[in-house]
Structure formats: structure tokens, C-alpha cells
Design a protein around this motif. Sequence first.
Motif, PDB file in Angstrom:
ATOM      1  N   THR A   1      15.144  -2.713 -44.678  1.00 51.00           N
ATOM      2  CA  THR A   1      15.753  -3.508 -45.739  1.00 51.00           C
ATOM      3  C   THR A   1      15.953  -2.693 -47.005  1.00 51.00           C
ATOM      4  O   THR A   1      17.002  -2.774 -47.660  1.00 51.00           O
ATOM      5  N   LYS A   2      14.969  -1.873 -47.358  1.00 53.75           N
ATOM      6  CA  LYS A   2      15.088  -1.073 -48.580  1.00 53.75           C
ATOM      7  C   LYS A   2      16.229  -0.063 -48.493  1.00 53.75           C
ATOM      8  O   LYS A   2      16.917   0.202 -49.477  1.00 53.75           O
ATOM      9  N   VAL A   3      16.437   0.484 -47.305  1.00 50.50           N
ATOM     10  CA  VAL A   3      17.539   1.433 -47.139  1.00 50.50           C
ATOM     11  C   VAL A   3      18.875   0.685 -47.103  1.00 50.50           C
ATOM     12  O   VAL A   3      19.840   1.080 -47.763  1.00 50.50           O
ATOM     13  N   ALA A   4      18.926  -0.401 -46.367  1.00 55.90           N
ATOM     14  CA  ALA A   4      20.168  -1.155 -46.218  1.00 55.90           C
ATOM     15  C   ALA A   4      20.646  -1.757 -47.529  1.00 55.90           C
ATOM     16  O   ALA A   4      21.852  -1.953 -47.727  1.00 55.90           O
TER      17      ALA A   4
ATOM     18  N   VAL B   1      11.497   5.984 -47.888  1.00 50.82           N
ATOM     19  CA  VAL B   1      10.456   4.982 -47.671  1.00 50.82           C
ATOM     20  C   VAL B   1       9.973   5.076 -46.225  1.00 50.82           C
ATOM     21  O   VAL B   1      10.753   5.392 -45.317  1.00 50.82           O
ATOM     22  N   VAL B   2       8.700   4.823 -46.029  1.00 51.90           N
ATOM     23  CA  VAL B   2       8.084   4.861 -44.698  1.00 51.90           C
ATOM     24  C   VAL B   2       7.169   3.652 -44.557  1.00 51.90           C
ATOM     25  O   VAL B   2       6.945   2.908 -45.509  1.00 51.90           O
TER      26      VAL B   2
ATOM     27  N   GLY C   1      23.185  -1.987 -37.171  1.00 53.70           N
ATOM     28  CA  GLY C   1      24.611  -1.727 -37.045  1.00 53.70           C
ATOM     29  C   GLY C   1      25.151  -0.840 -38.150  1.00 53.70           C
ATOM     30  O   GLY C   1      24.548   0.186 -38.493  1.00 53.70           O
ATOM     31  N   ASP C   2      26.265  -1.246 -38.764  1.00 53.54           N
ATOM     32  CA  ASP C   2      26.909  -0.413 -39.771  1.00 53.54           C
ATOM     33  C   ASP C   2      26.293  -0.543 -41.158  1.00 53.54           C
ATOM     34  O   ASP C   2      26.823  -0.002 -42.128  1.00 53.54           O
ATOM     35  N   GLN C   3      25.157  -1.230 -41.257  1.00 56.76           N
ATOM     36  CA  GLN C   3      24.452  -1.291 -42.541  1.00 56.76           C
ATOM     37  C   GLN C   3      23.785   0.041 -42.886  1.00 56.76           C
ATOM     38  O   GLN C   3      23.466   0.283 -44.043  1.00 56.76           O
TER      39      GLN C   3
ATOM     40  N   ASP D   1      17.188   6.075 -50.384  1.00 52.76           N
ATOM     41  CA  ASP D   1      18.229   6.862 -49.723  1.00 52.76           C
ATOM     42  C   ASP D   1      18.020   6.959 -48.220  1.00 52.76           C
ATOM     43  O   ASP D   1      18.982   7.064 -47.454  1.00 52.76           O
ATOM     44  N   ALA D   2      16.755   6.959 -47.815  1.00 49.03           N
ATOM     45  CA  ALA D   2      16.447   7.153 -46.395  1.00 49.03           C
ATOM     46  C   ALA D   2      15.134   6.470 -46.046  1.00 49.03           C
ATOM     47  O   ALA D   2      14.295   6.200 -46.915  1.00 49.03           O
ATOM     48  N   GLY D   3      14.957   6.214 -44.760  1.00 48.93           N
ATOM     49  CA  GLY D   3      13.719   5.628 -44.284  1.00 48.93           C
ATOM     50  C   GLY D   3      13.486   6.027 -42.841  1.00 48.93           C
ATOM     51  O   GLY D   3      14.433   6.401 -42.127  1.00 48.93           O
ATOM     52  N   VAL D   4      12.247   5.960 -42.411  1.00 45.48           N
ATOM     53  CA  VAL D   4      11.899   6.268 -41.031  1.00 45.48           C
ATOM     54  C   VAL D   4      11.563   4.956 -40.331  1.00 45.48           C
ATOM     55  O   VAL D   4      10.614   4.258 -40.717  1.00 45.48           O
ATOM     56  N   VAL D   5      12.364   4.623 -39.318  1.00 42.64           N
ATOM     57  CA  VAL D   5      12.209   3.365 -38.601  1.00 42.64           C
ATOM     58  C   VAL D   5      12.268   3.641 -37.095  1.00 42.64           C
ATOM     59  O   VAL D   5      12.315   4.792 -36.669  1.00 42.64           O
TER      60      VAL D   5
END
Length: 246
Positions: free
Chosen positions: A169-172, A132-133, A190-192, A177-181
Motif C-alpha cells: 500500500t505504501k508503494v502503491a 519500506v519492508v 497489477g499496474d499499480q 519509492d520501493a518495497g519488498v513484498v
Amino acid sequence: MTRRGVALVVVGMLLVAGCSASGSDGRVLDVSAAASLSKTFTAIADEFERQHDGVDVRLSFDGSSTLANQIRQGAPADVFASADQRNMSKLGELAVDPEIFATNTLVIVTAPGNPKNVRSFADLTKPGITTVVCQVAQPCGAATDTVVRRTGITIDAVSEEQSVSAVLTKVATGQADAGVVYVTDARAAGDQVTTVNDPAFATVVNDYPIAVIADADDHELASQFRDLVLGEDGRRILRDAGFGVP
């Protein structure tokens, strides 16, 4: 009880007692800020309220493009902090003397432990990895699009979100599976999530400008908030969160 709840209780007690502290006039300051500033501007607002008795800072966080459009349409705002200069420019003369107060860069976030073994931006193109982006209209999306154009690596994102916090939020929560933030969002999570960097991100830097809105109800108060962000206290809070500062 929330910070604002405490403030209201204190003001109520003063009114019942029939007295007020110096400067306790119940003023409200509306601050619109990019979603990536949620944690830092909440801390800055706390500090501002501590320094200004009776002032309630009302914070509105969203994608910078969304906020700029809302302000142009008349939404209440005394101060605007954008995650890029493009969306600040949308306001034209409504934004009084914008000034850069922070910088930020991109990073990849994955589920904790990086179960899909994402090691680079190029890995986001692999089959079976949902990414997600941000929407390209938002600063995080525009920055991601710049990386795509410079590297020639096209990401087939499963969704484009309205803000960087929505991507995170979608990744956490396991919806992707992955996102660009931004680096700062990954640190705040953190560990989320697990963070994965890529050399291509280093050259794509977002400048964050802040400005008082021309039709602010209280220009002096709005200017004081801007000055706090630009000053040493604001910079300390921003640096602690991982932002670069001018």
C-alpha cells in the motif's frame, strides 16, 4: 452487496419462510490467514460457502506473527494459515497437524514505470530511494532479513510494516519509492506497481502451513476447510495467484 451480506439475506429469507435447506444451520467458521493470502482465501472461502449451505466463513487477515499472538491470547479462530512455519510453531499444541499448502518468494515493487530505476536489491541502498519492508517478526520481514544476511546488503528502510499488504500500500500510494513484498502481492497489484526481481530472492522460499486450531468450535467443519485448501480446488486458486504448491 458483499458475499456475507448476500448470505445473511438468504438465511433471513429461509427463516421467514419457515423452512431450511439441508445443512443450513447458520454455522460460522473463523479463519485467520496471513495478509498475503487475502485474495486467494477470499476465493477459497467463497467456494467453501458454496459447498456448505448456511456456513459463514469469517476471514481475518494480518501479519502471521500478529495473528499467532492473537490466537494464543484467545482470539476466535478455527483455522490458521501462516506465511511461515516459525509463526505456526508459536501455537504449539494449539495447531493440530500443520501441513504445507503453498510457497512464496520475494520481489521488489516500485511506483509504476520504476521512476527511480531500481534494478536490483542492491539498488535499494542508493541515496534518494525510500524503501519500506516488513517487520522482522513477520514472515515477509524474516525473509527479507535472510536476503540481507546472505548478500551482505543492508537496507536502510524508512519504515517496517506489520504486514506485506501494508508495504504494498505504501508503494502503491506513493508513500515510498520501493518495497519488498511477495511475488503474489505484486501480481495482485497489477499496474499499480512495477515489479523488479533479483537472483538473491530465488533461494529464500517461504513455506505456508495450515492447521485446525485445537479448541475450534467445529473440528469437522474446520478440517473440511483445511482439506479444501490442500485439495485440487484450493491448489488451483493458489497457482492462479502465483503461489507455488507442494
